[in-house]
Design a protein around this motif. Structure first.
Motif, PDB file in Angstrom:
ATOM      1  N   LYS A 264       8.092   0.471   4.118  1.00 34.32           N
ATOM      2  CA  LYS A 264       6.790   0.732   3.521  1.00 34.32           C
ATOM      3  C   LYS A 264       5.711  -0.032   4.288  1.00 34.32           C
ATOM      4  O   LYS A 264       5.859  -1.218   4.564  1.00 34.32           O
ATOM      5  CB  LYS A 264       6.768   0.318   2.053  1.00 34.32           C
ATOM      6  N   LYS A 265       4.651   0.685   4.614  1.00 28.68           N
ATOM      7  CA  LYS A 265       3.510   0.033   5.242  1.00 28.68           C
ATOM      8  C   LYS A 265       2.644  -0.588   4.146  1.00 28.68           C
ATOM      9  O   LYS A 265       2.435   0.023   3.101  1.00 28.68           O
ATOM     10  CB  LYS A 265       2.695   1.048   6.050  1.00 28.68           C
ATOM     11  N   GLY A 266       2.163  -1.800   4.400  1.00 23.06           N
ATOM     12  CA  GLY A 266       1.286  -2.440   3.429  1.00 23.06           C
ATOM     13  C   GLY A 266       2.030  -3.316   2.440  1.00 23.06           C
ATOM     14  O   GLY A 266       3.169  -3.743   2.673  1.00 23.06           O
ATOM     15  N   ASP A 267       1.388  -3.587   1.297  1.00 27.79           N
ATOM     16  CA  ASP A 267       1.928  -4.508   0.303  1.00 27.79           C
ATOM     17  C   ASP A 267       3.017  -3.866  -0.549  1.00 27.79           C
ATOM     18  O   ASP A 267       3.078  -2.638  -0.702  1.00 27.79           O
ATOM     19  CB  ASP A 267       0.808  -5.002  -0.619  1.00 27.79           C
ATOM     20  N   PHE A 268       3.860  -4.710  -1.119  1.00 29.83           N
ATOM     21  CA  PHE A 268       4.905  -4.255  -2.026  1.00 29.83           C
ATOM     22  C   PHE A 268       4.304  -3.691  -3.308  1.00 29.83           C
ATOM     23  O   PHE A 268       3.347  -4.238  -3.859  1.00 29.83           O
ATOM     24  CB  PHE A 268       5.836  -5.423  -2.362  1.00 29.83           C
ATOM     25  N   GLN A 269       4.891  -2.591  -3.772  1.00 27.15           N
ATOM     26  CA  GLN A 269       4.522  -1.991  -5.047  1.00 27.15           C
ATOM     27  C   GLN A 269       5.782  -1.840  -5.896  1.00 27.15           C
ATOM     28  O   GLN A 269       6.825  -1.387  -5.388  1.00 27.15           O
ATOM     29  CB  GLN A 269       3.857  -0.628  -4.845  1.00 27.15           C
ATOM     30  N   PRO A 270       5.727  -2.192  -7.187  1.00 28.42           N
ATOM     31  CA  PRO A 270       6.933  -2.152  -8.039  1.00 28.42           C
ATOM     32  C   PRO A 270       7.616  -0.791  -8.075  1.00 28.42           C
ATOM     33  O   PRO A 270       8.846  -0.711  -8.187  1.00 28.42           O
ATOM     34  CB  PRO A 270       6.399  -2.539  -9.425  1.00 28.42           C
ATOM     35  N   GLU A 271       6.842   0.303  -7.970  1.00 24.16           N
ATOM     36  CA  GLU A 271       7.454   1.631  -8.071  1.00 24.16           C
ATOM     37  C   GLU A 271       8.389   1.951  -6.909  1.00 24.16           C
ATOM     38  O   GLU A 271       9.209   2.875  -6.991  1.00 24.16           O
ATOM     39  CB  GLU A 271       6.378   2.718  -8.169  1.00 24.16           C
ATOM     40  N   TYR A 272       8.300   1.184  -5.810  1.00 27.13           N
ATOM     41  CA  TYR A 272       9.210   1.421  -4.688  1.00 27.13           C
ATOM     42  C   TYR A 272      10.672   1.191  -5.082  1.00 27.13           C
ATOM     43  O   TYR A 272      11.578   1.793  -4.507  1.00 27.13           O
ATOM     44  CB  TYR A 272       8.869   0.499  -3.519  1.00 27.13           C
ATOM     45  N   ILE A 273      10.896   0.298  -6.039  1.00 23.68           N
ATOM     46  CA  ILE A 273      12.259  -0.084  -6.405  1.00 23.68           C
ATOM     47  C   ILE A 273      13.007   1.067  -7.050  1.00 23.68           C
ATOM     48  O   ILE A 273      14.211   1.253  -6.834  1.00 23.68           O
ATOM     49  CB  ILE A 273      12.237  -1.312  -7.342  1.00 23.68           C
ATOM     50  N   GLY A 274      12.323   1.873  -7.860  1.00 22.93           N
ATOM     51  CA  GLY A 274      12.982   2.982  -8.540  1.00 22.93           C
ATOM     52  C   GLY A 274      13.607   3.962  -7.564  1.00 22.93           C
ATOM     53  O   GLY A 274      14.746   4.409  -7.752  1.00 22.93           O
TER      54      GLY A 274
END
Length: 360
Positions: A264-274
């Motif tokens: 993922k480019k950029g900052d971590f987002q919680p929805e990536y985990i799903g």
């Protein structure tokens, strides 16, 4: 039929004999290395004791090195510098009765034993001089043995502080894996990953990073660590008649498990985990065979908030780690435009060579 069996039996015999020869060669190398380390330790002890009694200085080492070189012209390793290393080696591991069993030091530290005799002289000296913390030194020793690190790679790993970066990623391994497996995975993965072979001067996206890593697959695998095999980019899986594509799929032959990597480019987002959790479940059901351990997921983003990452992982049942990645630094356009081109450098070099020939 008999001929085929005869060929098969001979091939098997040849393989077995070659394996035994290889084992003997390895044992001979280990034995020679062990004896050399023992000799260096003994010489270091003699020099330490002599220095205390006589109080000689560097001139004595110079003289000793010259005499040894004259007496043993084919034997290397007796330079003044190496003699000082022998002294350092002895002082570092100076418990003769408890450490040398039978030839080379084994330093007992908590429940660990430093595998000194399995490492080369150059590896040992590098670790003594550069890594003072014994727990960190033990970790680097194990990595050298597991991954076959050269001395130069070891130095680079120490400079990059691999000891603190490996296992530092946000993860839920302790709650999703057995204790021994969780420890192994945390020791294998790290934070951050350095992809300095990739530089982008213009806008780029995750796909560009994927393509760059595949293009530099050898460096990518080296950065990922020991035992990883590349299975594919945009790896296709089908679930309930729908097509899905994993950014990068890998397999670790030491851990016997798949690694699903999402970039993922950029900052971590919680929805990536799903999504990553979904991919891990699919790989477990579709690709895993008997003997494979549970699939783990690795989310690579450019920046993560540690607290947010831990919240996102708290109730996830698949083993997932979240790590940052860094790309190489590209040269800004305003600076790059002022630098000479390859053609200009070659022209100046050629002109310099001509000037030198004229002067001669």
């Amino acid at each position: 039929m008999e001929i085929q069996n005869s060929i098969f039996n001979y091939a098997t015999l040849l393989k077995q004999v070659k394996a035994r020869v290889a084992l003997a060669q390895k044992k001979a190398i280990y034995s020679a290395n062990e004896e050399m380390l023992s000799m260096y330790w003994d010489i270091g002890k003699l020099l330490c004791e002599s220095q205390k009694q006589i109080g000689w200085g560097n001139n004595a080492l110079e003289q000793l090195a010259n005499d040894l070189k004259n007496d043993y012209p084919k034997v290397k390793g007796f330079s003044p510098r190496n003699c000082r290393c022998m002294i350092q080696f002895h002082k570092e591991y100076n418990q003769e009765l408890t450490i040398w069993q039978p030839l080379v030091a084994k330093l007992e530290m908590s429940n660990c034993v430093l595998p000194i005799k399995q490492l080369s002289w150059s590896h040992n000296i590098t670790l003594i001089q550069r890594v003072k913390d014994l727990k960190a030194r033990y970790w680097y020793m194990i990595q050298c043995l597991k991954s076959g690190w050269s001395r130069n790679f070891l130095i680079e790993a120490i400079n990059q502080d691999y000891y603190h970066t490996y296992g530092a990623l946000a993860n839920n391994f302790d709650s999703t894996l057995p204790e021994i497996q969780a420890k192994q995975v945390k020791e294998t993965l790290k934070d951050p990953y350095i992809f300095d072979m990739l530089t982008f001067t213009d806008e780029y996206n995750e796909r560009d990073v994927e393509l760059g890593l595949v293009k530099h697959i050898e460096k990518f695998l080296l950065e990922m660590g020991a035992g990883f095999a590349f299975m594919g980019r945009q790896y296709h899986i089908e679930v309930s008649g729908n097509d899905f594509y994993i950014d990068i799929l890998m397999y670790n032959v030491f851990m016997h498990r798949y690694l699903v990597v999402e970039l993922k480019k950029g900052d971590f987002q919680p929805e990536y985990i799903g999504k990553l959790n979904f991919y891990c479940s699919a790989v477990d059901d579709i690709l895993c065979r008997e003997g494979d351990n549970q699939t783990i997921g690795l989310l690579l983003c450019q920046n993560k908030d540690r607290i947010m990452a831990e919240y996102a992982l708290r109730d996830v049942h698949k083993p997932i780690g979240i790590s940052d990645y860094e790309l190489g630094k590209s040269i800004p356009h305003d600076i790059k435009s002022g630098l000479p081109s390859i053609e200009e450098l070659e022209s100046k070099l050629y002109q310099g060579l001509q000037d030198n020939e004229s002067a001669e």
